[in-house]
Write a protein that holds these residues in place. Structure first.
Motif, PDB file in Angstrom:
ATOM      1  N   LEU A  53       0.309   2.108 -12.403  1.00 46.76           N
ATOM      2  CA  LEU A  53      -0.616   3.208 -12.185  1.00 46.76           C
ATOM      3  C   LEU A  53      -0.168   4.340 -12.875  1.00 46.76           C
ATOM      4  O   LEU A  53       0.954   4.946 -12.886  1.00 46.76           O
ATOM      5  N   ALA A  73       0.882  -1.242  -0.030  1.00 48.85           N
ATOM      6  CA  ALA A  73      -0.006  -0.169   0.134  1.00 48.85           C
ATOM      7  C   ALA A  73       0.970   1.371  -0.062  1.00 48.85           C
ATOM      8  O   ALA A  73       1.828   1.369   0.849  1.00 48.85           O
ATOM      9  N   LEU A 125     -13.789   2.759  -1.914  1.00 47.84           N
ATOM     10  CA  LEU A 125     -12.780   2.002  -2.130  1.00 47.84           C
ATOM     11  C   LEU A 125     -13.060   1.794  -3.887  1.00 47.84           C
ATOM     12  O   LEU A 125     -13.995   0.774  -4.026  1.00 47.84           O
ATOM     13  N   HIS A 152      -6.131  10.325   0.182  1.00 46.37           N
ATOM     14  CA  HIS A 152      -6.102   9.093  -0.913  1.00 46.37           C
ATOM     15  C   HIS A 152      -4.953   8.345  -0.756  1.00 46.37           C
ATOM     16  O   HIS A 152      -3.926   8.577  -0.229  1.00 46.37           O
ATOM     17  N   SER A 153      -4.886   6.965  -1.213  1.00 40.76           N
ATOM     18  CA  SER A 153      -3.955   6.200  -0.993  1.00 40.76           C
ATOM     19  C   SER A 153      -4.141   4.798  -2.133  1.00 40.76           C
ATOM     20  O   SER A 153      -5.708   4.695  -2.396  1.00 40.76           O
ATOM     21  N   PHE A 154      -3.437   3.824  -2.272  1.00 42.78           N
ATOM     22  CA  PHE A 154      -3.846   2.664  -3.118  1.00 42.78           C
ATOM     23  C   PHE A 154      -2.922   1.540  -2.515  1.00 42.78           C
ATOM     24  O   PHE A 154      -1.637   1.562  -1.886  1.00 42.78           O
ATOM     25  N   TRP A 203      -5.763  -1.447   5.786  1.00 37.94           N
ATOM     26  CA  TRP A 203      -5.377  -2.028   4.660  1.00 37.94           C
ATOM     27  C   TRP A 203      -5.335  -3.680   5.203  1.00 37.94           C
ATOM     28  O   TRP A 203      -5.237  -4.398   4.256  1.00 37.94           O
ATOM     29  N   CYS A 229      -5.304   2.368 -13.733  1.00 34.99           N
ATOM     30  CA  CYS A 229      -4.449   1.239 -13.190  1.00 34.99           C
ATOM     31  C   CYS A 229      -4.247   0.720 -14.754  1.00 34.99           C
ATOM     32  O   CYS A 229      -5.340   0.148 -15.480  1.00 34.99           O
ATOM     33  N   ILE A 262      -5.444  -2.987  -8.440  1.00 34.66           N
ATOM     34  CA  ILE A 262      -5.273  -2.096  -7.123  1.00 34.66           C
ATOM     35  C   ILE A 262      -6.771  -1.788  -6.546  1.00 34.66           C
ATOM     36  O   ILE A 262      -7.739  -1.720  -7.147  1.00 34.66           O
ATOM     37  N   VAL A 263      -6.661  -1.300  -5.325  1.00 36.81           N
ATOM     38  CA  VAL A 263      -7.615  -0.729  -4.601  1.00 36.81           C
ATOM     39  C   VAL A 263      -7.489   0.604  -4.417  1.00 36.81           C
ATOM     40  O   VAL A 263      -6.090   0.730  -3.701  1.00 36.81           O
ATOM     41  N   THR A 264      -8.058   1.500  -4.988  1.00 37.08           N
ATOM     42  CA  THR A 264      -7.799   3.075  -4.663  1.00 37.08           C
ATOM     43  C   THR A 264      -8.828   3.425  -3.386  1.00 37.08           C
ATOM     44  O   THR A 264     -10.122   3.294  -3.636  1.00 37.08           O
TER      45      THR A 264
END
Length: 171
Positions: A138, A62, A104, A126-128, A161, A80, A85-87
């Motif tokens: 990405l 992550a 998500l 935000h994050s992924f 996560w 992507c 991925i999960v953003t």
């Protein structure tokens, strides 16, 4: 705690200002060409194209695992292009109609409902995370050139996560 994951088939309860745009894929015997950002897409392109970059992240990793990423003046536009991925986007904006909500997004070029661009509004966290067994690639088309003074990191409390890893069997 159960998370709701979003793709093109399920666009329910999007954070205010988040936009998902289905990408146009052209296929023939020579392969595929995917339109990733066009100036005639006013919902996500506007007049603020500044740059594009690609990040490559290993499986199960992550980005900013313990912190959220945030920009005061910049929107991010994620796609992507390899892997899955999960953003995650969290809305901390006090005056937003979606204040306190978490989205998500499951993103991948492998399945049509997961092949899209997501626009991440300013002032949202935000994050992924990579949920594929292979590294993910990405693309980001931020609306401004990199500016260290515009970006920040804040502690992450609204998302586990580890729970996402469990949901996608990444133990």
């Amino acid at each position: 705690m159960n998370y709701q994951y979003i793709d093109l088939k399920n666009q329910k309860d999007l954070i205010d200002g988040v936009i998902m745009r289905k990408l146009t894929v052209h296929k023939d015997a020579s392969g595929s060409l995917i339109e990733t950002l066009r100036s005639d897409w006013p919902d996500v392109a506007g007049e603020d194209f500044a740059m594009q970059y690609m990040s490559i992240t290993p499986s199960g990793v992550a980005r900013d695992e313990d912190k959220w990423h945030v920009h005061r003046n910049q929107k991010d536009r994620f796609i992507c292009v390899a892997g899955r991925i999960v953003t995650a986007i969290f809305d901390p904006r006090k005056n937003s109609p979606t204040h306190g909500e978490l989205n998500l997004f499951v993103m991948s070029p492998e399945m049509e409902e997961e092949m899209y661009l997501v626009l991440i509004p300013e002032d949202t966290y935000h994050s992924f995370m990579v949920i594929s067994k292979v590294p993910a690639h990405l693309l980001n088309f931020p609306t401004q050139l990199y500016n260290q003074d515009d970006e920040g990191r804040v502690p992450k409390k609204e998302l586990s996560w580890q729970k996402v890893r469990e949901d996608f069997n990444l133990q």
